[in-house]
Scaffold this motif. Structure first.
Motif, PDB file in Angstrom:
ATOM      1  N   GLU A  80      10.717 -12.138   0.354  1.00  0.00           N
ATOM      2  CA  GLU A  80       9.585 -12.167  -0.573  1.00  0.00           C
ATOM      3  C   GLU A  80       8.304 -12.593   0.142  1.00  0.00           C
ATOM      4  OE1 GLU A  80       8.225 -14.359  -4.764  1.00  0.00           O
ATOM      5  OE2 GLU A  80      10.289 -14.521  -4.045  1.00  0.00           O
ATOM      6  N   SER A  81       8.407 -13.596   0.998  1.00  0.00           N
ATOM      7  CA  SER A  81       7.227 -14.044   1.743  1.00  0.00           C
ATOM      8  C   SER A  81       6.747 -12.968   2.707  1.00  0.00           C
ATOM      9  CB  SER A  81       7.555 -15.318   2.530  1.00  0.00           C
ATOM     10  OG  SER A  81       7.861 -16.384   1.657  1.00  0.00           O
ATOM     11  N   VAL A 109       6.925  -9.736   2.356  1.00  0.00           N
ATOM     12  CA  VAL A 109       6.202  -8.703   1.605  1.00  0.00           C
ATOM     13  C   VAL A 109       4.794  -9.181   1.264  1.00  0.00           C
ATOM     14  CG1 VAL A 109       6.143  -7.380  -0.543  1.00  0.00           C
ATOM     15  CG2 VAL A 109       8.306  -7.686   0.679  1.00  0.00           C
ATOM     16  N   LYS A 110       4.678 -10.445   0.877  1.00  0.00           N
ATOM     17  CA  LYS A 110       3.355 -10.987   0.543  1.00  0.00           C
ATOM     18  C   LYS A 110       2.438 -11.003   1.756  1.00  0.00           C
ATOM     19  CE  LYS A 110       4.807 -14.000  -3.281  1.00  0.00           C
ATOM     20  NZ  LYS A 110       4.953 -15.415  -3.732  1.00  0.00           N
ATOM     21  N   LEU A 111       3.005 -11.240   2.939  1.00  0.00           N
ATOM     22  CA  LEU A 111       2.208 -11.331   4.170  1.00  0.00           C
ATOM     23  C   LEU A 111       1.879  -9.975   4.772  1.00  0.00           C
ATOM     24  CD1 LEU A 111       3.986 -14.272   6.028  1.00  0.00           C
ATOM     25  CD2 LEU A 111       1.602 -14.251   5.286  1.00  0.00           C
ATOM     26  N   SER A 166       0.067  -7.384   4.400  1.00  0.00           N
ATOM     27  CA  SER A 166      -1.283  -6.865   4.610  1.00  0.00           C
ATOM     28  C   SER A 166      -2.169  -7.829   5.396  1.00  0.00           C
ATOM     29  CB  SER A 166      -1.949  -6.534   3.268  1.00  0.00           C
ATOM     30  OG  SER A 166      -2.028  -7.693   2.448  1.00  0.00           O
ATOM     31  N   GLU A 167      -1.653  -9.012   5.753  1.00  0.00           N
ATOM     32  CA  GLU A 167      -2.438  -9.963   6.531  1.00  0.00           C
ATOM     33  C   GLU A 167      -2.685  -9.347   7.918  1.00  0.00           C
ATOM     34  OE1 GLU A 167      -3.600 -13.051   9.119  1.00  0.00           O
ATOM     35  OE2 GLU A 167      -1.667 -12.041   9.316  1.00  0.00           O
ATOM     36  N   LYS A 202       9.197  -2.163   0.108  1.00  0.00           N
ATOM     37  CA  LYS A 202       8.138  -2.817  -0.662  1.00  0.00           C
ATOM     38  C   LYS A 202       6.928  -3.143   0.220  1.00  0.00           C
ATOM     39  CE  LYS A 202      11.383  -5.002  -3.882  1.00  0.00           C
ATOM     40  NZ  LYS A 202      12.005  -6.289  -4.291  1.00  0.00           N
ATOM     41  N   ALA A 203       7.201  -3.535   1.447  1.00  0.00           N
ATOM     42  CA  ALA A 203       6.120  -3.937   2.351  1.00  0.00           C
ATOM     43  C   ALA A 203       5.420  -2.747   2.988  1.00  0.00           C
ATOM     44  CB  ALA A 203       6.672  -4.847   3.440  1.00  0.00           C
ATOM     45  N   LYS A 215       1.741  -1.744   2.531  1.00  0.00           N
ATOM     46  CA  LYS A 215       0.773  -2.795   2.864  1.00  0.00           C
ATOM     47  C   LYS A 215       0.546  -2.951   4.361  1.00  0.00           C
ATOM     48  CE  LYS A 215       2.018  -5.657  -1.153  1.00  0.00           C
ATOM     49  NZ  LYS A 215       2.442  -7.017  -1.571  1.00  0.00           N
TER      50      LYS A 215
END
Length: 417
Positions: free
Chosen positions: A7-8, A10-12, A14-15, A38-39, A42
């Motif tokens: 989960e982390s 995927v959130k990262l 686009s960084e 999912k990632a 991004k």
């Protein structure tokens, strides 16, 4: 030593700096395709779809200035092509291509491969200074800025370094103690620059020696440089860097019981940085990765690992989860052992070793191995497949040097490189 948090990751995704690398590292270790799907949209999205190099203007509206504390230097009012973030853009393209291949997106993979080839040519034409053997920022008007530091070695983690001459020049510069291989490698400003280590006043604010990116090392840059050395197969240089970083890590921890996000050769704290930084753990990760890690780059996406140490001493890591298995490695000056799910699958006796691209194949395995001494190898396989499968054990002697070993059934080939 657990599986990375999907989960982390995927959130990262686009960084711009470590996002793509975080996603790919998570996938390689976990083989979680749902996370990768999912990632995927991004990855690299912050840079857009064009093939332009990243330009940083003095107005600070460009991507290179959006990261708090970026080591990119202010170079007057004239805009520059930004080496640091142009490298991150190339790395994101390459990781997205590998992700496309892993997910079976053939059209995307082919398109990305073409983009990477074109972008790499433009990248090298712009940033590589053949006279100095270094990458550096370049003014949009044409000339090199003449300011170089840790970012000069970031291209090692990409396919831009595609020449032995360029690689040799970069390694020569990196290991030069008068430029980069200081007590706090790799400095954001080379040690031969007039501003290196100088205290300055900035608008009545005192900046201590080596602070404000005038000689500090930044853990995330060091980690990416280390990873680049590994990608390029420069094991000796990678071990030298990780060893020096280990000493730096020890000095800071003994003094402050923490690792800051900027490391100075006088072991003091940069007041403009963070004293206890999560990024500081990356230099410790570089050391552990040198003993055991996955292989993250290449066209062969089979689960593969690297392990072993050539620089001597005793090293061990245990309980590392990769590919749904638990791995442990123990290294002494005279031996190396790899254990997978409690089963000894590799043992070398006779000297230290470095093993690269250790992967399973049908009825066997293949890998590259380097040792300064003759060895006796004992291999047990299958390695990563079900432990219930019928196993084989193979034992043979191997001369000193670097070899590519292929094992199939009862047969093996050891080709000297």
């Amino acid at each position: 030593a657990g599986t990375p948090d999907a989960e982390s990751a995927v959130k990262l995704a686009s960084e711009p700096v470590l996002g793509a690398l975080a996603v790919w590292t998570t996938y390689v270790l976990s083989r979680d395709k749902s996370m990768l799907e999912k990632a995927y949209p991004k990855i690299g999205s912050v840079f857009g779809d064009d093939l332009k190099l990243v330009v940083s203007g003095a107005d600070r509206r460009e991507i290179a200035y959006k990261l708090t504390g970026s080591p990119l230097k202010e170079l007057g009012a004239e805009p520059v092509y930004a080496l640091e973030f142009s490298t991150y853009k190339l790395l994101a393209l390459e990781i997205k291509a590998m992700a496309a291949k892993a997910l079976g997106y053939e059209r995307d993979y082919n398109g990305l491969t073409e983009k990477i080839a074109a972008y790499t040519v433009a990248f090298n034409d712009c940033f590589y200074d053949g006279r100095l053997g270094l990458y550096m920022d370049r003014y949009v008007s044409g000339g090199f800025t003449g300011v170089y530091g840790a970012t000069s070695f970031l291209p090692l983690i990409t396919s831009a370094v595609n020449s032995n001459d360029v690689l040799d020049a970069l390694l020569t510069n990196l290991t030069d103690e008068k430029k980069f291989f200081t007590r706090a490698p790799v400095p954001t400003l080379s040690a031969d620059h007039p501003a290196y280590g100088k205290a300055v006043f900035d608008k009545l604010t005192y900046i201590a020696p080596y602070s404000g990116y005038t000689g500090s090392a930044v853990p995330y840059l060091d980690y990416m440089i280390y990873s680049g050395l590994v990608r390029q197969g420069a094991e000796k240089c990678a071990e030298m860097l990780s060893g020096r970083l280990a000493e730096l890590n020890k000095e800071y921890f003994l003094r402050y019981a923490s690792i800051p996000d900027r490391l100075l050769p006088n072991y003091k704290l940069d007041s403009s940085g963070n004293r206890d930084s999560l990024s500081g753990t990356l230099i410790g990760l570089a050391g552990a990765s040198g003993v055991l890690d996955a292989e993250y780059f290449g066209t062969d996406l089979r689960p593969a690992i690297s392990f072993g140490v050539l620089s001597g001493g005793r090293h061990s890591v245990s309980g590392i989860k990769m590919f749904g298995r638990t791995l442990s490695v123990s290294v002494t000056p005279d031996s190396a052992t790899l254990i997978v799910n409690g089963k000894k699958v590799f043992e070398a006796v006779g000297g230290g070793v470095k093993v690269r691209r250790f992967a399973e194949r049908k009825n066997g395995m293949d890998f590259y191995i380097t040792s300064p001494k003759s060895l006796t190898l004992t291999l047990s396989y299958p390695v990563f497949t079900s432990e219930k499968a019928a196993g084989r054990v193979l034992r043979f002697n191997l001369a000193a040097g670097k070899h590519r070993v292929s094992v199939s059934g009862k047969d093996f080939i050891a080709e000297k490189i």
